[in-house]
Design a protein around this motif. Structure first.
Motif, short mmCIF file in Angstrom:
data_model
loop_
_atom_site.label_atom_id
_atom_site.label_comp_id
_atom_site.label_asym_id
_atom_site.label_seq_id
_atom_site.Cartn_x
_atom_site.Cartn_y
_atom_site.Cartn_z
N ASP A 62 4.31 -26.52 17.51
CA ASP A 62 4.57 -27.91 17.87
C ASP A 62 5.60 -27.92 18.99
O ASP A 62 6.24 -26.91 19.28
CB ASP A 62 5.06 -28.73 16.66
CG ASP A 62 6.28 -28.12 16.00
OD1 ASP A 62 7.36 -28.13 16.63
OD2 ASP A 62 6.17 -27.62 14.86
N VAL A 63 5.76 -29.08 19.62
CA VAL A 63 6.64 -29.14 20.79
C VAL A 63 8.11 -29.02 20.40
O VAL A 63 8.94 -28.57 21.20
CB VAL A 63 6.41 -30.44 21.60
CG1 VAL A 63 5.00 -30.44 22.19
CG2 VAL A 63 6.67 -31.68 20.76
N THR A 116 5.20 -35.04 24.77
CA THR A 116 4.47 -34.93 23.50
C THR A 116 2.96 -35.04 23.68
O THR A 116 2.22 -35.03 22.70
CB THR A 116 4.94 -36.01 22.52
OG1 THR A 116 4.75 -37.32 23.11
CG2 THR A 116 6.41 -35.84 22.16
N ARG A 157 0.03 -29.57 24.83
CA ARG A 157 -1.02 -28.82 24.13
C ARG A 157 -0.77 -27.32 24.22
O ARG A 157 -0.93 -26.59 23.24
CB ARG A 157 -2.39 -29.16 24.71
CG ARG A 157 -2.86 -30.58 24.42
CD ARG A 157 -4.34 -30.77 24.77
NE ARG A 157 -4.71 -32.16 24.76
CZ ARG A 157 -4.83 -32.93 25.86
NH1 ARG A 157 -4.62 -32.38 27.04
NH2 ARG A 157 -5.16 -34.19 25.76
N THR A 202 2.21 -26.38 22.06
CA THR A 202 1.85 -26.46 20.64
C THR A 202 1.00 -25.27 20.23
O THR A 202 1.16 -24.71 19.14
CB THR A 202 1.11 -27.78 20.35
OG1 THR A 202 1.99 -28.88 20.62
CG2 THR A 202 0.65 -27.85 18.90
#
Length: 294
Positions: A156-157, A142, A148, A151
């Motif tokens: 988003d992850v 995360t 990054r 995302t």
């Protein structure tokens, strides 16, 4: 009577209509390989850029192009079968590949390896679990450059994990169901007859690999086993080409998509939309350097 019949009829749940894009994602065919290549290339670029800001210069990963399932010759790859059979008896250290973060990290000092890990995955390497299809879950970082980059592409992850793993789940599911497809089973009968002419009695290509793998695990090694492995793999590939077994399997897999449950189709529709959005962002990332240099 008509009213009574209507009242006794149980409504069957229906999912969203199956689009070509949904079928591509569920079987990882059609436009999927190109999109997957673009996603990986964009991720690698974003990850390297992020790491460079922390003082690490990860070499660019070699360009890898996923074979299109529609390209039967590439799927079978007779040349590779002649060189290495199924690959059972050939060790392959993927960590040594150029551009591999693990290989790069191993070249650093102990202190720099720790800093590299923090840059890639965040201090302490925080992670979260993501629910997939069924009871499956994935654990993903995360923080750090990896999170990054994911995302930036997927939003988003969690969404990255879904578009990365759920298509594989659908692919596995449709592949299992396709084994009972009439068209595929007819092609498999022809494949077996072809293999019998070559002196082999395997029930399927997967059965051939499994049998040889078991023999290898039980101690069959050396030049003799390698010759057998290559001979079976080449005969398998030649028979698959003559009977068009890969094409029949792909058609059977794609037919299975419309037979998914309403719940699965809803999941597939959502994942397909997220995957297409991620691919669109990936294309923008890959186009950005050309724009800056223009």
């Amino acid at each position: 009577m008509a009213a009574g019949l209507v009242g006794c009829t149980s409504a069957q749940p229906t999912g969203p209509p199956v689009s070509a894009a949904m079928t591509d994602v569920a079987t990882r065919s059609g436009r999927w390989p190109t999109g997957a290549d673009q996603l990986q290339a964009a991720f690698d670029q974003l990850d390297r850029t992020c790491l460079s800001k922390a003082g690490f210069h990860l070499p660019a990963a070699p360009k890898v192009t996923l074979p299109s399932p529609e390209n039967e010759a590439a799927t079978i790859d007779l040349a590779a079968r002649r060189r290495r059979g199924y690959g059972i008896s050939m060790a392959h250290d993927s960590s040594a590949a150029a551009g591999n973060p693990n290989a790069y990290a191993s070249s650093l000092s102990a202190e720099d390896r720790q800093r590299f890990g923090s840059a890639q995955f965040g201090p302490g390497m925080p992670r979260t679990g993501v629910a997939l299809k069924g009871k499956a879950t994935a654990t993903v970082p995360t923080a750090g450059c990896v999170a990054r980059a994911r995302t930036a592409l997927a939003g988003d992850v969690h969404t990255w994990a879904e578009v990365s793993y759920i298509p594989q789940q659908f692919d596995d599911q449709t592949s299992r169901k396709a084994l009972t497809d009439t068209g595929y089973r007819a092609a498999l009968v022809r494949w077996r007859a072809c293999m019998a002419q070559a002196g082999y009695t395997y029930a399927s290509p997967d059965a051939a690999v499994a049998r040889l793998q078991l023999e290898h695990e039980r101690g069959a090694k050396g030049a003799r086993f390698q010759r057998l492995e290559r001979a079976v793999a080449v005969s398998d590939g030649e028979c698959a080409s003559r009977t068009h077994l890969p094409a029949e399997l792909l058609r059977a897999r794609r037919r299975q998509v419309s037979r998914l449950s309403a719940r699965d189709l809803s999941t597939l529709q959502s994942v397909t939309q997220d995957w297409e959005s991620a691919v669109t962002r990936a294309r923008r990332v890959l186009a950005a350097p050309a724009k800056r240099g223009a």
